[in-house]
Design a protein around this motif. Structure first.
Motif, mmCIF file in Angstrom:
data_model
loop_
_atom_site.group_PDB
_atom_site.id
_atom_site.type_symbol
_atom_site.label_atom_id
_atom_site.label_comp_id
_atom_site.label_asym_id
_atom_site.label_seq_id
_atom_site.Cartn_x
_atom_site.Cartn_y
_atom_site.Cartn_z
ATOM 1 N N GLN A 259 3.623 3.797 20.683
ATOM 2 C CA GLN A 259 2.858 5.033 20.845
ATOM 3 C C GLN A 259 1.353 4.835 20.701
ATOM 4 N N LYS A 260 0.945 3.776 20.014
ATOM 5 C CA LYS A 260 -0.484 3.425 19.889
ATOM 6 C C LYS A 260 -1.318 4.522 19.234
ATOM 7 N N GLY A 261 -0.726 5.220 18.274
ATOM 8 C CA GLY A 261 -1.453 6.289 17.602
ATOM 9 C C GLY A 261 -2.026 5.871 16.263
ATOM 10 N N LEU A 262 -2.656 6.834 15.584
ATOM 11 C CA LEU A 262 -3.280 6.616 14.281
ATOM 12 C C LEU A 262 -2.749 7.644 13.291
ATOM 13 N N VAL A 263 -2.601 7.223 12.039
ATOM 14 C CA VAL A 263 -2.136 8.111 10.979
ATOM 15 C C VAL A 263 -3.147 8.107 9.838
ATOM 16 N N GLY A 264 -3.613 9.292 9.481
ATOM 17 C CA GLY A 264 -4.548 9.433 8.368
ATOM 18 C C GLY A 264 -4.125 10.569 7.465
ATOM 19 N N ILE A 265 -5.058 11.045 6.673
ATOM 20 C CA ILE A 265 -4.824 12.168 5.768
ATOM 21 C C ILE A 265 -6.111 12.968 5.708
ATOM 22 N N SER A 266 -6.010 14.283 5.506
ATOM 23 C CA SER A 266 -7.196 15.136 5.393
ATOM 24 C C SER A 266 -7.392 15.529 3.939
ATOM 25 N N LEU A 267 -8.469 15.035 3.336
ATOM 26 C CA LEU A 267 -8.785 15.327 1.943
ATOM 27 C C LEU A 267 -10.002 16.237 1.856
ATOM 28 N N SER A 268 -9.940 17.187 0.961
ATOM 29 C CA SER A 268 -11.076 18.082 0.758
ATOM 30 C C SER A 268 -11.875 17.631 -0.447
ATOM 31 N N GLY A 269 -13.160 17.893 -0.395
ATOM 32 C CA GLY A 269 -14.015 17.533 -1.522
ATOM 33 C C GLY A 269 -15.327 18.283 -1.501
ATOM 34 N N ASP A 270 -15.647 18.947 -2.611
ATOM 35 C CA ASP A 270 -16.995 19.475 -2.795
ATOM 36 C C ASP A 270 -17.859 18.337 -3.317
ATOM 37 N N TRP A 271 -19.155 18.441 -3.096
ATOM 38 C CA TRP A 271 -20.057 17.475 -3.700
ATOM 39 C C TRP A 271 -20.437 17.964 -5.092
ATOM 40 N N GLY A 272 -20.640 17.023 -6.025
ATOM 41 C CA GLY A 272 -21.099 17.361 -7.359
ATOM 42 C C GLY A 272 -22.433 16.698 -7.640
ATOM 43 N N GLU A 273 -23.437 17.490 -7.947
ATOM 44 C CA GLU A 273 -24.801 16.999 -8.208
ATOM 45 C C GLU A 273 -25.137 17.204 -9.682
ATOM 46 N N PRO A 274 -25.640 16.182 -10.377
ATOM 47 C CA PRO A 274 -25.950 16.371 -11.801
ATOM 48 C C PRO A 274 -27.056 17.397 -12.013
ATOM 49 N N VAL A 275 -26.877 18.242 -13.021
ATOM 50 C CA VAL A 275 -27.892 19.246 -13.341
ATOM 51 C C VAL A 275 -29.172 18.574 -13.836
ATOM 52 N N ASP A 276 -29.014 17.648 -14.785
ATOM 53 C CA ASP A 276 -30.165 16.973 -15.386
ATOM 54 C C ASP A 276 -30.088 15.492 -15.037
ATOM 55 N N ILE A 277 -30.955 15.069 -14.125
ATOM 56 C CA ILE A 277 -30.884 13.687 -13.648
ATOM 57 C C ILE A 277 -31.446 12.697 -14.656
ATOM 58 N N SER A 278 -31.994 13.185 -15.749
ATOM 59 C CA SER A 278 -32.450 12.281 -16.803
ATOM 60 C C SER A 278 -31.386 12.122 -17.883
ATOM 61 N N ASN A 279 -30.286 12.879 -17.722
ATOM 62 C CA ASN A 279 -29.214 12.860 -18.709
ATOM 63 C C ASN A 279 -28.048 12.037 -18.174
ATOM 64 N N GLN A 280 -27.818 10.875 -18.769
ATOM 65 C CA GLN A 280 -26.757 9.991 -18.294
ATOM 66 C C GLN A 280 -25.389 10.669 -18.317
ATOM 67 N N LYS A 281 -25.174 11.542 -19.284
ATOM 68 C CA LYS A 281 -23.875 12.214 -19.381
ATOM 69 C C LYS A 281 -23.652 13.174 -18.214
#
Length: 570
Positions: free
Chosen positions: A254-276
C-alpha cells in the motif's frame, strides 16, 4: 483552567530552556510581533479537518453501534444545554455537499476520522462487520479522490464502542490493544488501497485525562491519580501495535504512512530569571506532549515525568509509581513507531512553579506537575475559555519538537479558534487574524528548519464540541443546527484561507491586507449575520437585501420600549 483575566502577567520577551536547542533557532530572540511575508515550500499541503462523532450524526442509522459518546451525551447534565451529537452536521448524508465545499476552498487534503462502532458495532471484529458503514467511508474517500483531495484518516477520535467500555472498562484494560489493532487492520484492508496517510489516535491526552481522570469527557470516569496514566499506557501500546501491523502486513503493497496526532499547548516561563519557572515550563510541555511523543520517539516516558510521579507516589505511601513502566522489550517495540507526527495546537500558557504537597490517598495528574498555569488578560480570547490567541507559542512548540525528537516530518492536524457569543457573525475577522498569525508563525518555523509538510485548519464546519455541545463554533463554515437540513454558510475566513492556499502563503503586505478587506466586504455586503435563536431556523439566507437579525431586532425593540417608559415617566 484558570478563570479569564485571573492574573495580570507581564510580557515575557526572553526564553531560556534547559533542553538541547536547535542550532538555527534562537530561543532568546524576541520575534513576537514581526510578520514574515513569504511562501511555503512547493508541495506544501493545505487542508481542513473534522471527526466522526462531531460531524456525522446518524448515531443509530444503518447498523451503527453505540459509542461511549452516544451514551455520555444522553446523560443529563454532562453536556452544555444537554446537546448531543445524534444528528450534528448530518455529515453522513451530505458527503457530496461537503466535498463540494472542500473543492471551493481548493483544499489539498481533508482530515476525518472513522467511527469504530459504525464499522464494528460491538468493537469486537469477530462479532460483526457493518458493511453499510464500510460503504459510507468508501463513498467519502472516493469523492475526495475524484476531487483530487487527499484523505488523511484518523482511526480513533474518541468514539470507543460502548460494548468495550462496559465489558472491559475501555482504555483501562490492556485488551483494548488487540481490539483496536483488529479494527485498524480492517480499515487498512478495506481502505488502504486509497488511503496513504493514517493516524492512530487524535489527542490521546484528552482521552486519558478528560475521559479517565476528570470525567469531563466520555466515558466520564474520575480515577484520580491513576486512570489517566493507565489509559495513556494502553493507548501508546495500541499505537505501536497498529504501526507494526501496518509495517509488516500492509506497507509493502500500500506504500502508506502511519503516524499519530498529539496535541500540545506551549508553556512559557513567567520569570525567565527563575530557574524553577524555567524547569516548570519545560515540565508542562513534557507532561502534555512529551507524555506520548517521548515513548514513541525514544522508547520511554520523559525522565521528568518518571521522577515527579514516582516521588509523589512515594510521598503518598505507595510502593510503586502511579506512572506505569514499560519493559525493555516494550521500549524497543514502541520506539520509532511514527512515520510522521501530527501536531494539534491552539494556545499557550505562562508557567510558574507551584508546589502541591502530597498526602496519603491524594494525587492527580495536575498536582503531579507542581506548576501553575497563567494567562495574560491582554491575549485575545473570542471563544472557548481555554483558548487564547498567542501565535508566537506555535513557532516555539514546533521548534521544541524539532530539537527533542530529531526533526520528524510534521503535519499540523488541528489549529483554529472558536467563537462563543449569542449572535454569531459570518464576518469572523478574529478568526482571519488568528489564522493569519498562526500560519505565519508556522512559516517562520519552517524557515527555522522545522520539517512541516502540511497544515489542517480546525475545522471545516461548526460541529458538536464535546462537553460544550453546540455553544462553541470552530468552523470555517457556519452550520445552522436548528434547521433540520443543517445548511452550511461560508464565513469570511473561508475567502481568506482560500487565498492563503492559492498563494501558498503570504506574498506581500498589500496583497494580504487586500485579501482580508475583500473577505470581510463579501460577508458584510450580504449582511450574512445569523442569530443563535430558534426563530432563525425558519429564516433563509438573503444576499441582496438587508435583513435584520433576531439579535438586532431584540436590541431595537428593547430601545423602543425603554424610550416608551421614559416618555410615560416624563
Amino acid at each position: 483552567m484558570l478563570p479569564r483575566c485571573a492574573f495580570s502577567v507581564c510580557h515575557v520577551f526572553v526564553l531560556v530552556l534547559c533542553l538541547s536547542s536547535a542550532e538555527d533557532f534562537d530561543w532568546t530572540k524576541n520575534g513576537h510581533s514581526s510578520f514574515h511575508y513569504g511562501t511555503f515550500p512547493a508541495g506544501f499541503s493545505w487542508g481542513a479537518g473534522s471527526s466522526a462523532y462531531q460531524t456525522e450524526g446518524a448515531w443509530d442509522k444503518d447498523g451503527k453501534g453505540l459509542s461511549i459518546w452516544d451514551v455520555f451525551s444522553h446523560k443529563k447534565g454532562k453536556i452544555q444545554r444537554n446537546d448531543t451529537g445524534d444528528s450534528s452536521c448530518e455529515g453522513y448524508h451530505k458527503v457530496k455537499d461537503d466535498v463540494s465545499l472542500m473543492k471551493e476552498l481548493k483544499l489539498n487534503h481533508y482530515r476525518f476520522s472513522i467511527s469504530w462502532p459504525r464499522l464494528i458495532p460491538t468493537g469486537i471484529k469477530s462479532d460483526h462487520i457493518n458493511e453499510k458503514g464500510i460503504q459510507y467511508y468508501d463513498e467519502l474517500i472516493n469523492h475526495l479522490l475524484e476531487s483530487k483531495i487527499t484523505p488523511i484518516v484518523t482511526l480513533y477520535h474518541w468514539d470507543l464502542p460502548q460494548v468495550l467500555q462496559e465489558k472491559y472498562g475501555g482504555w483501562q484494560n490492556i485488551s483494548m490493544v488487540n481490539h483496536f489493532n483488529e479494527f485498524a487492520s480492517l480499515c487498512f484492508e478495506r481502505f488502504g488501497n486509497r488511503v496513504k496517510y493514517w493516524m492512530t489516535f487524535n489527542n490521546p491526552w484528552s482521552v486519558a485525562v478528560e475521559g479517565y481522570e476528570t470525567g469531563e469527557h466520555a466515558p466520564g470516569l474520575r480515577l484520580k491519580g491513576t486512570g489517566a496514566y493507565k489509559a495513556a499506557h494502553h493507548i501508546i501500546k495500541a499505537h505501536a501495535k497498529v504501526w507494526h501491523t501496518y509495517d509488516t502486513q500492509w506497507r509493502g503493497k500500500q506504500k502508506g504512512l502511519v503516524g499519530i496526532s498529539l496535541s500540545g499547548d506551549w508553556g512559557e516561563p513567567v520569570d525567565i530569571s527563575n530557574q524553577k519557572d524555567i524547569e516548570a515550563a519545560e515540565r508542562y510541555v513534557q507532561f502534555f506532549l512529551g507524555w506520548f511523543a517521548t515513548p514513541i520517539f525514544h522508547g520511554d516516558y520523559p525522565q521528568v515525568m518518571k521522577d515527579f510521579v514516582g516521588r509523589k507516589s512515594a510521598q503518598q505511601g505507595l510502593g510503586t509509581s502511579r506512572l506505569p513502566t514499560f519493559s525493555p522489550q516494550e521500549k524497543s517495540y514502541i520506539k520509532g513507531t511514527c512515520d510522521f507526527l501530527g501536531i494539534g495546537h491552539f494556545t499557550t500558557r505562562y508557567i510558574t512553579e507551584k508546589n502541591h504537597p502530597s498526602a496519603r490517598g491524594s494525587g492527580s495528574y495536575f498536582t503531579d506537575r507542581d506548576l501553575a498555569e497563567l494567562v495574560d488578560p491582554r491575549w485575545p480570547d473570542p471563544g472557548s475559555e481555554w483558548l487564547y490567541s498567542v501565535p508566537w507559542g506555535f513557532r516555539r512548540l514546533l521548534n521544541f519538537v524539532k530539537s527533542q525528537y530529531g526533526n520528524p516530518m510534521i503535519y499540523v492536524t488541528e489549529n483554529g479558534v472558536s467563537e462563543k457569543m449569542l449572535c454569531t457573525e459570518l464576518c469572523d475577522e478574529w478568526r482571519i487574524q488568528y489564522y493569519k498569525d498562526y500560519i505565519n508563525e508556522m512559516l517562520k518555523a519552517i524557515k527555522d528548519g522545522v520539517n512541516v509538510k502540511g497544515y489542517t485548519a480546525w475545522s471545516l464546519l461548526d460541529k458538536f464540541e464535546w462537553d460544550e455541545g453546540y455553544s462553541e463554533r470552530f468552523g470555517l463554515y457556519y452550520v445552522d443546527f436548528r434547521n433540520k437540513n443543517k445548511p452550511r454558510y461560508p464565513k469570511a475566513s473561508v475567502q481568506f484561507y482560500k487565498r492563503v492556499i492559492s498563494s501558498n502563503g503570504f506574498p506581500n503586505q498589500r496583497e494580504v491586507e487586500n485579501w482580508r478587506r475583500k473577505a470581510v466586504e463579501t460577508c458584510s455586503s450580504s449582511n450574512q449575520l445569523l442569530a443563535a435563536d430558534p426563530l432563525t431556523s425558519q429564516m433563509e439566507m438573503v444576499t441582496e437585501i438587508v435583513v435584520p437579525t433576531v439579535c438586532t431586532l431584540s436590541i431595537l425593540l428593547g430601545a423602543v420600549f425603554l424610550m416608551f417608559l421614559l416618555r410615560r415617566r416624563n
